[in-house]
Motif scaffolding. Structure first.
Motif, PDB file in Angstrom:
ATOM      1  N   GLY A 319       0.778  -1.234   0.000  1.00 36.65           N
ATOM      2  CA  GLY A 319       0.000   0.000   0.000  1.00 36.65           C
ATOM      3  C   GLY A 319       0.800   1.270   0.000  1.00 36.65           C
ATOM      4  N   LEU A 320       2.117   1.184  -0.216  1.00 38.45           N
ATOM      5  CA  LEU A 320       2.965   2.369  -0.222  1.00 38.45           C
ATOM      6  C   LEU A 320       3.357   2.701  -1.657  1.00 38.45           C
ATOM      7  N   THR A 321       3.114   3.938  -2.060  1.00 35.05           N
ATOM      8  CA  THR A 321       3.527   4.378  -3.386  1.00 35.05           C
ATOM      9  C   THR A 321       5.011   4.737  -3.343  1.00 35.05           C
ATOM     10  N   VAL A 322       5.809   4.075  -4.174  1.00 33.27           N
ATOM     11  CA  VAL A 322       7.265   4.236  -4.140  1.00 33.27           C
ATOM     12  C   VAL A 322       7.745   4.781  -5.475  1.00 33.27           C
ATOM     13  N   GLU A 323       8.513   5.849  -5.427  1.00 35.82           N
ATOM     14  CA  GLU A 323       9.180   6.402  -6.600  1.00 35.82           C
ATOM     15  C   GLU A 323      10.676   6.179  -6.453  1.00 35.82           C
ATOM     16  N   HIS A 324      11.313   5.792  -7.554  1.00 36.03           N
ATOM     17  CA  HIS A 324      12.726   5.434  -7.506  1.00 36.03           C
ATOM     18  C   HIS A 324      13.479   6.245  -8.558  1.00 36.03           C
ATOM     19  N   LEU A 349      11.713   2.313   4.216  1.00 37.58           N
ATOM     20  CA  LEU A 349      10.388   2.014   3.654  1.00 37.58           C
ATOM     21  C   LEU A 349       9.494   1.336   4.685  1.00 37.58           C
ATOM     22  N   SER A 350      10.070   0.482   5.522  1.00 36.80           N
ATOM     23  CA  SER A 350       9.271  -0.154   6.580  1.00 36.80           C
ATOM     24  C   SER A 350       8.739   0.892   7.553  1.00 36.80           C
ATOM     25  N   ASN A 351       9.563   1.877   7.899  1.00 40.12           N
ATOM     26  CA  ASN A 351       9.103   2.952   8.776  1.00 40.12           C
ATOM     27  C   ASN A 351       7.990   3.764   8.125  1.00 40.12           C
ATOM     28  N   ALA A 352       8.109   3.995   6.821  1.00 36.73           N
ATOM     29  CA  ALA A 352       7.059   4.730   6.123  1.00 36.73           C
ATOM     30  C   ALA A 352       5.750   3.951   6.138  1.00 36.73           C
ATOM     31  N   LEU A 353       5.810   2.641   5.922  1.00 33.89           N
ATOM     32  CA  LEU A 353       4.605   1.821   5.987  1.00 33.89           C
ATOM     33  C   LEU A 353       3.993   1.832   7.385  1.00 33.89           C
ATOM     34  N   ARG A 354       4.842   1.842   8.397  1.00 35.48           N
ATOM     35  CA  ARG A 354       4.360   1.741   9.778  1.00 35.48           C
ATOM     36  C   ARG A 354       3.825   3.068  10.298  1.00 35.48           C
ATOM     37  N   HIS A 355       4.522   4.160  10.005  1.00 38.88           N
ATOM     38  CA  HIS A 355       4.181   5.444  10.607  1.00 38.88           C
ATOM     39  C   HIS A 355       3.494   6.417   9.643  1.00 38.88           C
ATOM     40  N   ARG A 362       9.798   8.416  -1.786  1.00 37.53           N
ATOM     41  CA  ARG A 362      10.712   8.646  -2.895  1.00 37.53           C
ATOM     42  C   ARG A 362      12.108   8.186  -2.477  1.00 37.53           C
ATOM     43  N   VAL A 363      12.690   7.292  -3.263  1.00 41.00           N
ATOM     44  CA  VAL A 363      14.013   6.743  -2.983  1.00 41.00           C
ATOM     45  C   VAL A 363      14.974   7.253  -4.046  1.00 41.00           C
ATOM     46  N   VAL A 377      12.573   9.786   1.396  1.00 43.05           N
ATOM     47  CA  VAL A 377      11.663  10.752   1.992  1.00 43.05           C
ATOM     48  C   VAL A 377      10.237  10.299   1.720  1.00 43.05           C
ATOM     49  N   ASN A 378       9.395  10.393   2.740  1.00 41.90           N
ATOM     50  CA  ASN A 378       7.979  10.040   2.582  1.00 41.90           C
ATOM     51  C   ASN A 378       7.119  11.190   3.065  1.00 41.90           C
TER      52      ASN A 378
END
Length: 437
Positions: A319-324, A349-355, A362-363, A377-378
């Motif tokens: 459920g996380l939108t990721v840009e690379h 990314l795990s922290n972004a999913l959790r919090h 964006r990676v 950065v999220n």
């Protein structure tokens, strides 16, 4: 031979007398000044900053003012002024600011003197002491109770009640013992309860701080053990290559010198010994959690930056939108750097999913001349954040990896939109980068 065993009652009496001697007799007039209020006291939060240094002396001012008030009232009792009663009321209360137990003995002696002087005479409204002396004695006991153990407060109350009972027994007049003892118990009990509550809170705060520190230390050790387990495969691979190359080298040269063959044999033996020691150390590291990587498969290779697409796909499925975005000339890096960079991205990314559920991450990977830069950065969460039992262990693991590689890391909230940013730079030695090719 018959041994005399003291009765239980006798032992209790001896224990009580020993405690009385320790609390009220030994060092009774020792210098124990009343300390000012601490910086964390609630009273200091409600006054201006400039007045806070003076608020700490508020109890001393209150006790001094109350002492002068009692002196004035006691002096007014009796025709022409009652100077002895004024002294009995004021002096012990003033001395309690510096020598509390000694001040109580002075107040107790003042009670004996006042009661003896009034024996058989109707000169006070209350008996065996005037109410001003009762108020002063209770105030002295309250000051002593605020600086000593609760057992001392009980001893003072018992001795005071006993003195009143004695005057009641030797006098024809009925003494006002019960009201005096009840008021003394209420006041002194409130002081003891307040002090016990404050000490309990301080103890809980200290234990909580120690628990948090111990948890952080344990987490740090766990993170280091995790790094050690992961880097084992990297180091073991290099040592295996050294051993194989050393064993095969003599066969690539026709009729190699005996010294050269022995040197390669020594290199191979040392490489094999190093692998054995490495496995032994790894066994110690895994002892606390032998199944930590059971799901990953013991033969699975360690991840690298080339496998980030698989990581991104898993994050998007969650459920996380990721840009690379990758900038710079992509090149192979040392295995330790590749592994640490991958783990840092994974944890971010795990922290972004959790919090920050429902946000966009964006990676950015930047291959520069002296190393590699990472920026994850999220944005702020767009869905309700579930309570997380985490204690910031992910950031701690990232910092451990970056520190191990002599890199730099910053992490914090993005002021513009309330998101979160992790920025890492890992230096790479040019020789190590060429060896990784």
């Amino acid at each position: 031979m018959t041994e005399t065993i003291p009765r239980t009652e006798l032992r209790l009496v001896r224990s009580a007398l020993s405690g009385l001697r320790q609390d009220l007799i030994t060092g009774a007039f020792a210098f124990r000044p009343l300390p000012p209020l601490g910086d964390a006291h609630p009273l200091k939060r409600w006054v201006p900053r400039r007045a806070r240094p003076y608020v700490g002396w508020l109890p001393h001012a209150a006790i001094t003012g109350f002492a002068f008030f009692l002196i004035a009232l006691a002096y007014s009792q009796g025709s022409g002024g009652n100077l002895p009663l004024a002294v009995f009321c004021g002096v012990p209360l003033m001395i309690s600011l510096f020598r509390p137990v000694g001040a109580w003995w002075l107040s107790f002696a003042a009670g004996i003197a006042a009661g003896s002087d009034a024996a058989g005479h109707n000169i006070y409204d209350t008996w065996p002491w005037p109410w001003t002396l009762i108020a002063a004695h209770i105030a002295v006991m309250a000051v002593v109770a605020s600086q000593t153990r609760p057992r001392t407060a009980v001893q003072m109350l018992v001795l005071t009640a006993g003195l009143g009972v004695f005057f009641d027994a030797v006098s024809l007049r009925s003494a006002d013992i019960f009201p005096m003892v009840m008021i003394s118990c209420l006041v002194v009990g409130a002081v003891v309860a307040t002090r016990s509550l404050r000490e309990t809170k301080q103890q809980v705060a200290v234990e909580k701080s120690a628990t948090v520190e111990e948890r952080s230390r344990r987490t740090l050790l766990e993170e280091r053990a995790t790094i050690a387990r992961e880097l084992h495969d990297v180091v073991a691979h290099h040592m295996s290559v050294i051993a194989i190359q050393a064993e095969a080298a003599p066969y690539r040269v026709r009729n190699p010198p005996e010294e050269l063959a022995r040197s390669f044999a020594t290199i191979r033996e040392n490489a094999v010994a190093a692998l054995t020691e490495l496995r032994r150390v790894l066994g110690v590291v895994r002892a606390d959690d032998p199944d930590a990587y059971a799901d990953a498969g013991p033969e699975a290779p360690q991840p690298t930056l080339a496998t980030l697409d698989t990581l991104f796909a898993g994050a998007r499925a969650a459920g996380l939108t990721v840009e690379h975005v990758t900038t710079g000339a992509v090149r192979p890096l040392p295995p330790g750097v590749e592994l640490s960079a991958y783990r840092i991205v994974q944890e971010a990314l795990s922290n972004a999913l959790r919090h920050a559920p429902g946000s966009t991450a964006r990676v950015e990977l930047s291959y520069v001349l002296g190393g590699i830069g990472l920026r994850i950065v999220n944005g702020p969460p767009t869905r309700a954040v579930r309570p997380s039992p985490g204690m910031g262990h992910g950031l701690l693991g990232m910092r451990e990896r970056v520190t191990m590689l002599n890199g730099e890391m910053t992490a914090g909230t993005v002021a513009e939109d309330g998101g979160y940013e992790v920025a890492v730079y890992i230096p790479v030695d040019a020789g190590a980068a060429e060896a990784a090719v």
